[in-house]
Write an enzyme that holds these catalytic residues in place. Structure first.
Site, PDB file in Angstrom:
ATOM      1  N   TYR A 118      17.935 -25.894 -15.475  1.00  0.00           N
ATOM      2  CA  TYR A 118      19.376 -25.821 -15.237  1.00  0.00           C
ATOM      3  C   TYR A 118      20.066 -25.679 -16.583  1.00  0.00           C
ATOM      4  CZ  TYR A 118      17.994 -28.563 -11.037  1.00  0.00           C
ATOM      5  OH  TYR A 118      17.393 -29.048  -9.909  1.00  0.00           O
ATOM      6  N   LYS A 189       5.172 -32.325 -16.315  1.00  0.00           N
ATOM      7  CA  LYS A 189       4.002 -31.744 -15.665  1.00  0.00           C
ATOM      8  C   LYS A 189       3.212 -31.005 -16.746  1.00  0.00           C
ATOM      9  CE  LYS A 189       1.693 -31.188 -11.793  1.00  0.00           C
ATOM     10  NZ  LYS A 189       1.034 -32.346 -11.151  1.00  0.00           N
ATOM     11  N   ASP A 222       4.568 -35.842 -10.185  1.00  0.00           N
ATOM     12  CA  ASP A 222       4.143 -36.261  -8.856  1.00  0.00           C
ATOM     13  C   ASP A 222       3.735 -37.725  -8.843  1.00  0.00           C
ATOM     14  OD1 ASP A 222       2.192 -35.309 -10.591  1.00  0.00           O
ATOM     15  OD2 ASP A 222       0.839 -34.640  -9.016  1.00  0.00           O
ATOM     16  N   ASP A 246      16.725 -34.764 -11.796  1.00  0.00           N
ATOM     17  CA  ASP A 246      17.581 -34.549 -10.627  1.00  0.00           C
ATOM     18  C   ASP A 246      16.897 -35.082  -9.370  1.00  0.00           C
ATOM     19  OD1 ASP A 246      19.550 -33.659  -8.922  1.00  0.00           O
ATOM     20  OD2 ASP A 246      19.151 -31.534  -9.204  1.00  0.00           O
ATOM     21  N   ASP A 250      17.309 -39.212  -7.328  1.00  0.00           N
ATOM     22  CA  ASP A 250      17.636 -39.367  -5.909  1.00  0.00           C
ATOM     23  C   ASP A 250      16.616 -40.270  -5.213  1.00  0.00           C
ATOM     24  OD1 ASP A 250      19.772 -37.688  -6.283  1.00  0.00           O
ATOM     25  OD2 ASP A 250      19.295 -36.367  -4.600  1.00  0.00           O
TER      26      ASP A 250
END
Length: 354
Positions: A118, A189, A222, A246, A250
């Site tokens: 982003y 990752k 993960d 992001d 959440d």
């Protein structure tokens, strides 16, 4: 007297910002709240005078972005380069957590706001193949094998990774002084993306190593998602690239009590910052007066701390905590029947009595 610009966004953002501003005003805080127009028409840019007021203000309180006000949050976050997104996940007794034993959850996700995936840098695969014919995947295959399609670019810079790593370390150090373990967990990752994610991990690890009182951890994204659900109490400060932060923030919010209770602060250079709840505009309940104001109230507490009003920030957080503990003025998402304003009124009353 500190100056705060309030921009409600849309949907429930209007309701929760109005309720929060009413609490701040009624609490007689040394804060002047300014409410300029955020846009002149749906989808229009932020007016120049509003931009000036936001730049000159001591802080900005934002509600929730929707289709009509996306450019507002885009300007706040990316054009103003509020590169450090701070998203606390803290359980208060009485919150509706999906976990059987949520007591003690108290960690922070730090989201690098300016780089990563982003803001979007996308295009046609054919154009990328022409511009970079030598690009190969780990198996030596070129872009032409994919045929028609599109691409997105991830950007990681040494400077961007270093500044958010330092920010995370300074926050971890302040939290350690209050009894937290002083751990910085870097999430990437890097096993799949060794050049971009690998660089981010390298820079964060090197930065944490310069703080002898802090501990470095690394989790693949993960695994980090699993740990937030399974071992949330073992986390302290979690620093991530944009997209990972992001998503994981959440997950963290839901583990604590839901998106409605999640606050955030977004910090740039020179002390400029804006604050917003993590939830969206929730058009399905907008206008019904039942939106949970907790995320915005706790964002206001972060804002007060940023403004140097530490005692007032602590008092406001304690007031929110008391309302949850009492359980008599909670909104429907927290199994209550209170309206947005009724819950805000209860927080104000608790603030006065703390």
């Amino acid at each position: 007297m500190k100056t705060v610009v309030a921009l409600p966004g849309e949907g429930i953002g209007v309701e929760v910002v109005d309720a929060t501003c009413e609490v701040l005003a009624a609490a007689s805080l040394p804060v002047k709240i300014v409410t300029p127009p955020q846009i002149t028409a749906p989808g229009s840019p932020v007016p120049p005078e509003t931009k000036r007021l936001c730049r000159d203000a001591d802080a900005v309180l934002f509600g929730a972005a929707g289709p009509a006000t996306t450019r507002v949050v885009g300007w706040l976050r990316w054009e103003m380069d509020a590169w450090a997104g701070v998203r606390p996940a803290k359980y208060y007794a009485g919150m509706r957590s999906p976990l059987a034993e949520p007591s003690g959850i108290d960690f922070v996700v730090i989201r690098e706001n300016s780089e990563g995936m982003y803001p979007g840098r996308e295009g046609e695969l054919a154009e990328l193949a022409r511009a970079m014919p030598s690009v190969r995947d780990r198996f030596g295959r070129g872009l032409e094998r994919h045929g028609e399609g599109r691409f997105a670019v991830k950007v990681v810079t040494r400077g961007g990774a270093a500044r958010v790593a330092r920010f995370a370390c300074e926050l971890a150090r302040r939290r350690k002084a209050r009894g937290h373990p002083g751990k910085v967990a870097c999430v990437t990752k890097a096993n799949v993306l060794p050049q971009t994610d690998g660089l981010f991990r390298e820079i964060v690890e090197q930065t944490v190593a310069t703080y002898s009182d802090l501990t470095f951890e690394h989790f693949h994204v993960d695994d980090a998602a699993r740990r937030i659900v399974r071992f949330p109490k073992a986390l302290d400060v979690v620093v991530c690239m944009n997209q990972y932060g992001d998503i994981l923030s959440d997950v963290a919010a839901e583990v604590a009590g839901g998106l409605g209770v999640a606050p955030s602060g977004n910090f740039g250079d020179g002390g400029w910052a804006y604050f917003e709840s993590v939830h969206g505009s929730a058009p399905d309940i907008a206008g019904k007066g039942i939106a949970n104001p907790t995320g915005t109230l706790l964002s206001a507490a972060l804002m007060l701390e940023h403004l140097g009003l530490t005692d007032e920030a602590t008092r406001l957080e304690a007031a929110v905590s008391r309302v949850y503990r009492d359980g008599k003025a909670l909104t429907p998402d927290q199994r209550g029947t209170a309206t947005t304003k009724q819950m805000a009124t209860a927080v104000l009353a608790a603030y006065r009595n703390v």
